[in-house]
Design a protein around this motif. Structure first.
Motif, PDB file in Angstrom:
ATOM      1  N   ALA A 156      -1.847   4.700  -8.494  1.00 52.96           N
ATOM      2  CA  ALA A 156      -2.499   5.036  -9.764  1.00 52.96           C
ATOM      3  C   ALA A 156      -3.610   6.067  -9.546  1.00 52.96           C
ATOM      4  CB  ALA A 156      -3.058   3.771 -10.408  1.00 52.96           C
ATOM      5  N   ALA A 157      -4.382   5.886  -8.466  1.00 55.13           N
ATOM      6  CA  ALA A 157      -5.455   6.843  -8.169  1.00 55.13           C
ATOM      7  C   ALA A 157      -4.882   8.235  -7.912  1.00 55.13           C
ATOM      8  CB  ALA A 157      -6.254   6.369  -6.961  1.00 55.13           C
ATOM      9  N   LEU A 158      -3.808   8.291  -7.130  1.00 56.06           N
ATOM     10  CA  LEU A 158      -3.203   9.591  -6.833  1.00 56.06           C
ATOM     11  C   LEU A 158      -2.595  10.211  -8.090  1.00 56.06           C
ATOM     12  CD1 LEU A 158      -1.508   8.848  -3.398  1.00 56.06           C
ATOM     13  CD2 LEU A 158      -3.673   9.998  -3.844  1.00 56.06           C
ATOM     14  N   ALA A 159      -2.016   9.364  -8.953  1.00 58.07           N
ATOM     15  CA  ALA A 159      -1.461   9.895 -10.201  1.00 58.07           C
ATOM     16  C   ALA A 159      -2.575  10.466 -11.085  1.00 58.07           C
ATOM     17  CB  ALA A 159      -0.705   8.797 -10.943  1.00 58.07           C
ATOM     18  N   VAL A 201       7.191  -0.291  -9.094  1.00 57.79           N
ATOM     19  CA  VAL A 201       6.291   0.468  -8.225  1.00 57.79           C
ATOM     20  C   VAL A 201       7.099   1.328  -7.255  1.00 57.79           C
ATOM     21  CG1 VAL A 201       4.590   0.257  -6.380  1.00 57.79           C
ATOM     22  CG2 VAL A 201       4.390  -1.140  -8.437  1.00 57.79           C
ATOM     23  N   LEU A 202       8.190   0.786  -6.752  1.00 58.70           N
ATOM     24  CA  LEU A 202       9.047   1.567  -5.861  1.00 58.70           C
ATOM     25  C   LEU A 202       9.588   2.798  -6.585  1.00 58.70           C
ATOM     26  CD1 LEU A 202      10.379   1.733  -3.082  1.00 58.70           C
ATOM     27  CD2 LEU A 202      12.264   0.365  -3.981  1.00 58.70           C
ATOM     28  N   ALA A 203       9.986   2.622  -7.847  1.00 61.96           N
ATOM     29  CA  ALA A 203      10.479   3.768  -8.621  1.00 61.96           C
ATOM     30  C   ALA A 203       9.366   4.789  -8.854  1.00 61.96           C
ATOM     31  CB  ALA A 203      11.051   3.288  -9.955  1.00 61.96           C
ATOM     32  N   VAL A 204       8.146   4.284  -9.138  1.00 66.31           N
ATOM     33  CA  VAL A 204       7.019   5.203  -9.343  1.00 66.31           C
ATOM     34  C   VAL A 204       6.713   5.953  -8.049  1.00 66.31           C
ATOM     35  CG1 VAL A 204       4.553   5.332  -9.842  1.00 66.31           C
ATOM     36  CG2 VAL A 204       6.025   3.870 -11.219  1.00 66.31           C
ATOM     37  N   TYR A 205       6.746   5.247  -6.910  1.00 62.99           N
ATOM     38  CA  TYR A 205       6.562   5.910  -5.626  1.00 62.99           C
ATOM     39  C   TYR A 205       7.541   7.075  -5.486  1.00 62.99           C
ATOM     40  CZ  TYR A 205       3.673   2.089  -3.760  1.00 62.99           C
ATOM     41  OH  TYR A 205       2.680   1.186  -3.541  1.00 62.99           O
ATOM     42  N   GLY A 206       8.818   6.775  -5.791  1.00 65.67           N
ATOM     43  CA  GLY A 206       9.841   7.807  -5.649  1.00 65.67           C
ATOM     44  C   GLY A 206       9.595   8.996  -6.558  1.00 65.67           C
ATOM     45  N   LEU A 207       9.247   8.722  -7.830  1.00 66.07           N
ATOM     46  CA  LEU A 207       9.019   9.820  -8.775  1.00 66.07           C
ATOM     47  C   LEU A 207       7.814  10.664  -8.359  1.00 66.07           C
ATOM     48  CD1 LEU A 207       9.685   8.014 -12.169  1.00 66.07           C
ATOM     49  CD2 LEU A 207      11.146   9.674 -11.027  1.00 66.07           C
ATOM     50  N   LEU A 254      -0.646  -7.325  -0.827  1.00 66.77           N
ATOM     51  CA  LEU A 254      -0.756  -5.957  -0.356  1.00 66.77           C
ATOM     52  C   LEU A 254      -0.130  -4.962  -1.328  1.00 66.77           C
ATOM     53  CD1 LEU A 254      -1.802  -4.199   1.907  1.00 66.77           C
ATOM     54  CD2 LEU A 254       0.382  -4.481   3.099  1.00 66.77           C
ATOM     55  N   LEU A 255       0.804  -5.439  -2.154  1.00 59.54           N
ATOM     56  CA  LEU A 255       1.409  -4.528  -3.124  1.00 59.54           C
ATOM     57  C   LEU A 255       0.368  -4.028  -4.133  1.00 59.54           C
ATOM     58  CD1 LEU A 255       3.981  -3.239  -4.326  1.00 59.54           C
ATOM     59  CD2 LEU A 255       4.236  -5.285  -5.733  1.00 59.54           C
ATOM     60  N   TYR A 256      -0.601  -4.881  -4.469  1.00 60.94           N
ATOM     61  CA  TYR A 256      -1.580  -4.496  -5.500  1.00 60.94           C
ATOM     62  C   TYR A 256      -2.403  -3.276  -5.102  1.00 60.94           C
ATOM     63  CZ  TYR A 256      -5.545  -4.701  -8.660  1.00 60.94           C
ATOM     64  OH  TYR A 256      -6.513  -4.384  -9.562  1.00 60.94           O
ATOM     65  N   PRO A 257      -3.035  -3.240  -3.915  1.00 63.98           N
ATOM     66  CA  PRO A 257      -3.787  -2.017  -3.580  1.00 63.98           C
ATOM     67  C   PRO A 257      -2.898  -0.781  -3.466  1.00 63.98           C
ATOM     68  CG  PRO A 257      -3.661  -3.471  -1.689  1.00 63.98           C
ATOM     69  CD  PRO A 257      -3.170  -4.255  -2.860  1.00 63.98           C
ATOM     70  N   GLN A 258      -1.616  -0.999  -3.136  1.00 67.48           N
ATOM     71  CA  GLN A 258      -0.700   0.147  -3.143  1.00 67.48           C
ATOM     72  C   GLN A 258      -0.537   0.688  -4.566  1.00 67.48           C
ATOM     73  OE1 GLN A 258       3.004  -0.626  -1.138  1.00 67.48           O
ATOM     74  NE2 GLN A 258       2.011  -1.569   0.618  1.00 67.48           N
TER      75      GLN A 258
END
Length: 607
Positions: free
Chosen positions: A364-367, A184-190, A355-359
């Motif tokens: 996913a929603a933003l993607a 998820v951290l990598a996806v955030y960064g990308l 809390l990581l799950y709703p993030q």
């Protein structure tokens, strides 16, 4: 206005989003099929041990600051076979990193985070040396310490078993706890890089700028919670997480305002930075004052609630599912903040920080929104390209038609100029010479020469008249012919009946067509006078049954058709064929009838 099907679809979508948001609360991981240890003795800060059941959380009323807790777990091995099967120890969930000892010997613990000491829970795996296991009662000692902050220690039941019993569950939990967080951290960064690149290319679209800021804040929040390579002390790491989380909540509110087309509060970004700095400074000054941290968390929740309300109002007004998707993600974040706070404080005995799950849900929603907008942009671009291509083809066709029309017009102009020149030359030159010949023949009393010259002059005038006929000038041509033939027949005392008002319009007339028509009519009159002898000639124009133009010439002379048909009739048929028509000669009870049928649009030949 939305239709009934659209309203039902939106409600079904909202229900689906709600079920997706609460999925972690209703789904539990399976327990390993191995020996479970769910009883232990627990002592906090060297106090008197007490018997507890696992899972177990530390007391909620302990003060902030440093504390140590020790768990003792016992299990019994009855024979060598059972000892051989006891190869691994799995603790599915623990908060704070414990040190493990088996019968007084230290155990090597395989942690999921080999490069960090996360603030949240983690599974632990240890291989039990067979030499340290003994028949009878064995004692496992777990000692965990909290250096600072407000976290409450937590320990789940332990499981003993073989590799086949223990390792699959450990891998699953490692993926969910460790690899998922890193992924998820990598996806955030990308996504942050993608949003930033789009924003740099589309500076007028502020939504992507807020996306980029939010992604950056979430990256910093997760890095603070993971604490890579132990860059921050435990207490400092917790403070940084609260500070960066508060910054993220304000940025999410700004994003919500941008998504609904409203300008966010002025200087919100600067205020968010300042507020985060105030939080970090206050918690650094009073690290053990728990209500201060709770107050800051509640302020962050208020910002998130304002963002959810903003998106909810916009969704209710427009029905835009993008607003609903992000709103549900933000609402789930608010709910999980309280659930995790209850879990960390020991009120809710679940142990897992969610809390990581709703993030993930939010990302996913933003993607989905990003790719949907990109798809819409590409569709718009494709539509624009198709429209431009269609218009370009239309313009090219129109240009080709204009060019063809210009070519034809130029050719017609050149032909008309040449025809006018030829007409002038014939009229001023040859016609003048023939008139001179007639005058000389009259003065020399040569009637044959005069007659021949007059016939040549009439024929020349016929040619000149045909050269001056345009596309739809058949009525003009017929009027000219009537004028000429009236004078000719009057000299011969022959009556003329002329009715051409019902003749349909004929187009595509060229000088060649005009001359051929005049010669056919002239030949018909000549034959009536010569072979008749006719005393009356009737001209009729009308529309034939097949839609063609029909001209009939009737006379009251002889009604016998010559057997050889004569050269004149053959020439008339050839001229009629050159115009796409035909000539028919038939006897009447008294006289003859010649019928000329012509198409209403003459062919291009005969020019």
């Amino acid at each position: 206005m939305a239709t009934g099907a659209q309203i039902i679809g939106r409600r079904a979508g909202l229900v689906g989003l709600f079920l997706l948001a609460i999925l972690p609360l209703i789904v539990h991981l399976p327990k390993p099929d191995a020996l479970a240890i769910d009883q232990a003795s627990f002592a906090l800060d060297d106090s008197r041990p007490e018997r507890v059941s696992l899972p177990h959380s530390w007391p909620r009323d302990i003060s902030a600051g440093r504390h140590e807790g020790e768990y003792r777990l016992t299990f019994t091995l009855r024979d060598e076979e059972e000892r051989d099967r006891t190869q691994f120890l799995l603790i599915p969930m623990t908060r704070l990193s414990p040190r493990l000892r088996l019968n007084g010997q230290d155990l090597f613990v395989m942690r999921t985070h080999f490069w960090a000491a996360p603030l949240v829970e983690m599974p632990l795996l240890a291989r039990l040396p067979i030499n340290d296991l003994k028949l009878g009662t064995n004692i496992l000692t777990l000692r965990m310490a909290r250096a600072g902050g407000f976290r409450i220690g937590y320990l789940a039941p332990a499981y003993l078993g073989t590799a086949a019993q223990i390792l699959p569950d450990y891998r699953l939990r490692s993926f969910l706890v460790d690899l998922q967080r890193v992924g998820v951290l990598a996806v955030y960064g990308l996504l942050t890089i993608a949003f930033g690149g789009i924003w740099l290319a589309r500076r007028r679209d502020t939504v992507y700028g807020w996306y980029c800021l939010m992604g950056t804040s979430l990256v910093l929040t997760n890095l603070s919670s993971i604490n890579p390579f132990n860059l921050l002390r435990e207490g400092i790491s917790s403070i940084v997480v609260i500070g960066v989380g508060s910054f993220s909540s304000m940025i999410i509110f700004g994003l919500a305002c941008a998504m609904v087309g409203r300008r966010g509060p002025r200087r919100l970004i600067a205020f968010a930075f300042l507020w985060s700095a105030v939080i970090v400074a206050a918690l650094m000054a009073y690290p053990h004052f728990r209500p201060l941290g709770v107050a800051f968390v509640l302020v962050s929740v208020c910002w998130l609630a304002a963002a959810a309300i903003t998106l909810g109002r916009a969704f209710r007004a427009t029905g835009n599912m993008e607003h609903a998707l992000v709103m549900m993600a933000i609402m789930s974040m608010i709910g999980y903040v309280f659930i995790d706070a209850a879990s960390i404080s020991g009120v809710y005995d679940r142990g897992v920080i969610l809390l990581l799950y709703p993030q993930i849900f939010l990302v996913a929603a933003l993607a989905v929104i990003l790719f949907r907008r990109l798809t819409q942009s590409l569709d718009t671009l494709d539509t624009a390209n198709e429209t431009l291509r269609f218009r370009l083809d239309e313009q090219q066709d129109e240009l080709a038609r204009a060019h063809a029309h210009e070519t034809v017009l130029s050719a017609n102009i050149a032909r008309e100029q040449e025809r006018q020149r030829l007409t002038r030359d014939l009229h001023d030159g040859l016609s003048g010479h023939i008139v001179s010949i007639i005058a000389l023949a009259e003065s020399a009393d040569e009637p044959d020469i005069e007659k021949t010259a007059r016939e040549a002059l009439d024929d020349l005038r016929l040619v000149i008249q045909s050269l001056d006929i345009g596309n739809e000038d058949i009525p003009v041509l017929l009027a000219y012919f009537r004028e000429r033939v009236t004078v000719q027949l009057r000299r011969l005392d022959i009556g003329l009946d002329w009715k051409m008002d019902r003749l349909p319009a004929i187009t595509g007339v060229t000088p060649g067509h005009a001359l051929a028509l005049l010669r056919i009519l002239q030949e018909a009159v000549t034959n009536a006078v010569k072979h008749g002898p006719a005393r009356r000639i009737v001209f009729r124009g009308e529309k034939a049954q097949d839609g063609s133009a029909r001209i009939t010439i009737e006379n009251d002379g002889r009604n016998v058709i010559p057997k050889a048909n004569g050269q004149g009739l053959s020439n008339m048929r050839q001229r009629a064929a050159s115009m796409g028509g035909e000539v028919m000669l038939e006897p009447l009870p008294t006289g003859m009838r010649l019928t000329l049928d012509l198409p209403i649009s003459l062919p291009a030949s005969g020019t």
